[in-house]
Design an enzyme around this catalytic site. Sequence first.
Site, PDB file in Angstrom:
ATOM      1  N   GLY A 101      92.526  15.015   8.203  1.00  0.00           N
ATOM      2  CA  GLY A 101      92.274  15.529   9.551  1.00  0.00           C
ATOM      3  C   GLY A 101      91.388  14.587  10.352  1.00  0.00           C
ATOM      4  NE  ARG A 129      92.916  20.686   9.011  1.00  0.00           N
ATOM      5  CZ  ARG A 129      91.916  19.919   8.605  1.00  0.00           C
ATOM      6  NH1 ARG A 129      92.153  18.932   7.742  1.00  0.00           N
ATOM      7  NH2 ARG A 129      90.697  20.112   9.038  1.00  0.00           N
ATOM      8  CG  ASP A 330      83.440  19.104   5.069  1.00  0.00           C
ATOM      9  OD1 ASP A 330      84.099  19.928   5.744  1.00  0.00           O
ATOM     10  OD2 ASP A 330      83.410  17.885   5.338  1.00  0.00           O
TER      11      ASP A 330
HETATM   12  C1  S3P Z   1      84.406  15.416   9.678  1.00  0.00           C
HETATM   13  C2  S3P Z   1      84.060  16.497  10.435  1.00  0.00           C
HETATM   14  C3  S3P Z   1      84.205  17.893   9.989  1.00  0.00           C
HETATM   15  C4  S3P Z   1      84.439  17.965   8.488  1.00  0.00           C
HETATM   16  C5  S3P Z   1      85.432  16.950   8.015  1.00  0.00           C
HETATM   17  C6  S3P Z   1      84.955  15.548   8.324  1.00  0.00           C
HETATM   18  C7  S3P Z   1      84.211  14.062  10.229  1.00  0.00           C
HETATM   19  O1  S3P Z   1      85.319  18.462  10.645  1.00  0.00           O
HETATM   20  O2  S3P Z   1      84.847  19.255   8.124  1.00  0.00           O
HETATM   21  O3  S3P Z   1      85.643  17.061   6.629  1.00  0.00           O
HETATM   22  O4  S3P Z   1      84.281  13.071   9.477  1.00  0.00           O
HETATM   23  O5  S3P Z   1      83.985  13.955  11.439  1.00  0.00           O
HETATM   24  P1  S3P Z   1      85.183  19.171  12.094  1.00  0.00           P
HETATM   25  O6  S3P Z   1      84.849  18.143  13.077  1.00  0.00           O
HETATM   26  O7  S3P Z   1      86.518  19.785  12.341  1.00  0.00           O
HETATM   27  O8  S3P Z   1      84.104  20.207  11.916  1.00  0.00           O
END
Ligand code: S3P
Length: 448
Positions: A101, A129, A330
């Site tokens: 993601g 997602r 996380d």
């Molecule tokens: C991350 C931000 C978080 C986290 C993901 C990594 C990042 O997500 O849950 O595992 O590296 O910026 P969100 O920005 O959706 O909270």
Amino acid sequence: MSEPQQRARYLVRPGGRVAGELTVPGDKSISHRALMLGGIAQGDTEISGFLAGEDCLATLRALQALGVRIERPEDEHVIVHGAGPGGLQAAAAALDMGNAGTAMRLFMGLLAGQGFDSTLVGDESLMRRPMERVALPLRLMGARILTRDGRPPVKIRAAARLRAIDYSLPVASAQVKSALLLAALRAFGRTRVTEPAPARDHTERMLGAFGVELFREGCTVAIEGGQGLRGTQVRVPADFSSAAFFMVAGCLAADRGLLLRNVGVNPTRTGLMELLLRMGADIRVHPAGGAQGQGGQGDSHAEPIADIEVRASRLRGIKVPETLVPLSIDEFPVFFVAAACAEGETEVRGALELRVKESDRLAAMADGLATLGVENQLLQDGLWIRGSQGFGGGTVESHGDHRIAMAFAVAGLKARAPIEILDVANVATSFPGFVDMAHGAGLQIEAL
Ligand code: S3P
């Protein structure tokens, strides 16, 4: 791989003690960012301690497809020959982000202001997602982005230079914030991004290390468009989110102590430590200087690192303060395992974001804990757990989510019968070598 019963599984035998010294692999968030910023910088960027997990390798391959030359003399040592401003080129095919993601959302920001089209796709989980949270503000900047009902594939059309915006994030999300900061580099004017609560600030720190000027005004980050990046050296600390599994393992079963070395302890990441301390954990932090560039602890661009020492202790259930949710976002799967072993009740609310991670982590943990005999109640935006003496045995589904799989592996330390965990191949996205390290530390875990 298509039949669920043929998918990779873990078998964890009950009980055991953990001990020793561990250095978990490099930070995933920082590794993604080091590659991306290195890719658009002028000059070379040398990354040490890089996380050679599937997620970051997806980012590495995507940058190569965009024309960035990258060498990898060793698994964890990467040299990025920056393409410089305007140096990225159209990829020949869709860019595959796998399970990542972070890669997809940050690339949306990076590619939104380029003079060529790009398409971003991913695996089954990523294709479900939400991406509009990034597409919407990018469109306000003048980007042309299409999603399929808000989800990937994400199609980004060539756009002339973007315009700066003032944007308040509806949810605390480092991915959305970072995507906007990356797009802002190619926008006219000063972009301001305001977060409802602090989320991880690795992008801000790293942009600073690459020579970009940013301004922090309370909850707002401001950045002037048109700034160039200078290649630099990035030393990636061990990932706090990977260390988290052993921190909880240590709380449950390190009678003689467990030492986690060189862990990134950026305060926007260490919420779990605060939660465990409130539960009565015996955790000691020994600062070990700063990572990233040449900076030391006093350098505001540096990522602080520390050795973390954990010893088994009795835990008590707590009510999680909502302000700590983004700082431990996380870590909830393994936090719920700690809560299940604590005396009394634990409640988390205000954690709706957990429903749109690699899996619906609230539902996945509620189901798995119930299978293992832990009384819990799934709330719309959280979870309530009644702590008990530990876990029964059984088969739990990880839903292909790396953190769910590793959390239930830790539960084995306090189980009364074997725990089988299904569909664990994605542990390789964030924690290559997890089984060997866990086994070496004392977990009775086997990959099947
Ligand atoms: C991350 C931000 C978080 C986290 C993901 C990594 C990042 O997500 O849950 O595992 O590296 O910026 P969100 O920005 O959706 O909270």
